[in-house]
Design a protein around this motif. Structure first.
Motif, PDB file in Angstrom:
ATOM      1  N   ASP A  56     -27.929  10.173  10.118  1.00  0.00           N
ATOM      2  CA  ASP A  56     -27.461  11.551   9.908  1.00  0.00           C
ATOM      3  C   ASP A  56     -28.493  12.563  10.377  1.00  0.00           C
ATOM      4  OD1 ASP A  56     -25.092  10.663   8.906  1.00  0.00           O
ATOM      5  OD2 ASP A  56     -25.729  10.773   6.809  1.00  0.00           O
ATOM      6  N   ASP A  57     -29.781  12.243  10.189  1.00  0.00           N
ATOM      7  CA  ASP A  57     -30.823  13.166  10.633  1.00  0.00           C
ATOM      8  C   ASP A  57     -30.848  13.269  12.145  1.00  0.00           C
ATOM      9  OD1 ASP A  57     -31.476  13.538   8.043  1.00  0.00           O
ATOM     10  OD2 ASP A  57     -33.186  12.171   8.047  1.00  0.00           O
ATOM     11  N   GLN A  58     -30.538  12.166  12.814  1.00  0.00           N
ATOM     12  CA  GLN A  58     -30.555  12.190  14.273  1.00  0.00           C
ATOM     13  C   GLN A  58     -29.454  13.071  14.822  1.00  0.00           C
ATOM     14  OE1 GLN A  58     -30.255   8.035  15.075  1.00  0.00           O
ATOM     15  NE2 GLN A  58     -32.469   7.784  15.297  1.00  0.00           N
ATOM     16  N   ASP A  60     -28.771  15.940  14.025  1.00  0.00           N
ATOM     17  CA  ASP A  60     -29.263  17.313  14.199  1.00  0.00           C
ATOM     18  C   ASP A  60     -29.819  17.529  15.594  1.00  0.00           C
ATOM     19  OD1 ASP A  60     -28.572  17.768  11.623  1.00  0.00           O
ATOM     20  OD2 ASP A  60     -30.588  17.480  10.823  1.00  0.00           O
ATOM     21  N   TYR A  61     -30.189  16.472  16.279  1.00  0.00           N
ATOM     22  CA  TYR A  61     -30.794  16.596  17.609  1.00  0.00           C
ATOM     23  C   TYR A  61     -29.803  16.313  18.718  1.00  0.00           C
ATOM     24  CZ  TYR A  61     -34.964  16.704  14.833  1.00  0.00           C
ATOM     25  OH  TYR A  61     -35.889  17.055  13.899  1.00  0.00           O
ATOM     26  N   ASP A  62     -28.530  16.208  18.362  1.00  0.00           N
ATOM     27  CA  ASP A  62     -27.501  16.038  19.376  1.00  0.00           C
ATOM     28  C   ASP A  62     -27.449  17.304  20.229  1.00  0.00           C
ATOM     29  OD1 ASP A  62     -25.237  15.653  20.857  1.00  0.00           O
ATOM     30  OD2 ASP A  62     -24.118  14.773  19.208  1.00  0.00           O
ATOM     31  N   PRO A  65     -23.736  19.339  19.563  1.00  0.00           N
ATOM     32  CA  PRO A  65     -23.059  18.921  18.328  1.00  0.00           C
ATOM     33  C   PRO A  65     -21.774  19.677  18.071  1.00  0.00           C
ATOM     34  CG  PRO A  65     -24.961  20.256  17.813  1.00  0.00           C
ATOM     35  CD  PRO A  65     -24.968  20.025  19.305  1.00  0.00           C
TER      36      PRO A  65
END
Ligand SMILES: [Zn+2]
Length: 95
Positions: A56-58, A60-62, A65
């Motif tokens: 889920d944290d990753q 954020d770096y999409d 998004p």
């Protein structure tokens, strides 16, 4: 995302992450949860006990998004600024 196999012994542990999390949610202790999943070796137990799911944290770096998660209508393009037309017309720059 948990590794599919235990790094030390090679036992498949990738399919045990979800049931492990569910057992902890249901109030089982870590020891009970690991025992119920049939993980006897300390190496395999450590794989689940020490794993941190960062999926889920990753997200954020999409890079895109909003387009992927919430397509929605496209915003209207901003109108281009029109060049100011003045009464004076210059053919040559001043020297
Ligand atoms: Zn193992």
């Amino acid at each position: 995302m948990i590794p599919v196999r235990c790094f030390t012994c090679g036992k498949v542990v990738g399919n045990k992450w979800e049931p492990y999390q569910q057992s902890l949610k249901n109030g089982c202790s870590v020891n009970e949860a690991l025992d119920s999943l049939g993980l006897a070796r300390s190496c395999c137990r450590g794989m689940l006990m020490t794993h941190i799911d960062l999926t889920d944290d990753q997200m954020d770096y999409d890079p895109k998004p909003k387009e992927r998660h919430n397509p929605g209508p496209k915003p209207e393009p901003k109108p281009k600024p029109q060049p100011q037309v003045s009464g004076l017309k210059r053919d040559k720059p001043d020297n």
